[in-house]
Design a protein around this motif. Sequence first.
Motif, short mmCIF file in Angstrom:
data_model
loop_
_atom_site.label_atom_id
_atom_site.label_comp_id
_atom_site.label_asym_id
_atom_site.label_seq_id
_atom_site.Cartn_x
_atom_site.Cartn_y
_atom_site.Cartn_z
N GLN A 52 0.96 -1.19 0.04
CA GLN A 52 0.02 -0.13 -0.09
C GLN A 52 0.98 1.31 -0.01
OE1 GLN A 52 -3.70 -0.10 2.65
NE2 GLN A 52 -2.68 -2.14 3.26
N LYS A 85 -5.00 3.23 -5.05
CA LYS A 85 -6.19 3.40 -4.24
C LYS A 85 -6.43 2.04 -3.39
CE LYS A 85 -10.69 5.15 -5.79
NZ LYS A 85 -11.09 6.15 -4.90
N GLU A 111 -7.88 1.58 -0.71
CA GLU A 111 -9.10 1.01 -0.07
C GLU A 111 -9.82 0.28 -0.93
OE1 GLU A 111 -9.46 5.30 -1.99
OE2 GLU A 111 -7.87 4.24 -0.95
N ASP A 112 -9.24 0.26 -2.31
CA ASP A 112 -10.30 -0.77 -3.31
C ASP A 112 -9.60 -2.08 -3.03
OD1 ASP A 112 -11.55 1.48 -4.29
OD2 ASP A 112 -10.42 1.64 -6.05
N SER A 133 -8.27 -5.69 -0.63
CA SER A 133 -8.36 -6.41 0.65
C SER A 133 -7.38 -7.64 0.59
CB SER A 133 -9.64 -6.73 1.32
OG SER A 133 -10.38 -7.52 0.43
N GLU A 152 -8.09 -5.05 5.51
CA GLU A 152 -8.37 -4.03 4.51
C GLU A 152 -7.37 -2.99 4.00
OE1 GLU A 152 -11.55 -4.17 3.12
OE2 GLU A 152 -12.48 -5.84 4.28
N GLY A 153 -7.47 -2.39 2.79
CA GLY A 153 -6.47 -1.56 2.43
C GLY A 153 -7.02 -0.22 3.07
N LYS A 154 -6.28 0.71 3.59
CA LYS A 154 -6.40 1.93 4.00
C LYS A 154 -6.30 3.04 3.13
CE LYS A 154 -5.11 -0.02 8.43
NZ LYS A 154 -3.95 -0.81 8.82
N PRO A 155 -7.20 4.04 2.95
CA PRO A 155 -7.07 5.08 2.13
C PRO A 155 -5.86 5.94 2.37
CG PRO A 155 -9.16 5.09 3.04
CD PRO A 155 -8.46 4.20 3.99
#
Length: 80
Positions: A36, A46, A48-49, A51, A75-78
Motif C-alpha cells: 500500500q 487506491k 481502499e479498493d 483487501s 482491508e486496504g487503508k485510504p
Amino acid sequence: MFKRYYAIYDKIAKTYSGLFEQQNDAVASRLFEGQQKNKESYISVKPEDFSLHYICTMEDETGEIRDNTNTTVCEGKPNE
C-alpha cells in the motif's frame, strides 16, 4: 509441510489475484501493508479498493487442501 496461501481481492474488479504463500496472517498483513505504501505497486494508487484474504492451507507434498475458508485478513487503508 502445511503452507498458508493468501490473495489480494480487488473490490472494484471483483477478482482475486496475486496468490502467495506466507507463514501466518501477521506476516501476510505486513507485506500487504507494505504494498500500500510502495509507490510502484498498483495497490498504492487506491489501497481502499483492495483487501487481503486468507485462501487456504495446502500440504506441499500431497497437495491436500485444508481450511479453505477464504477469510478477510485486512482491508486496504485510504492514502492520507
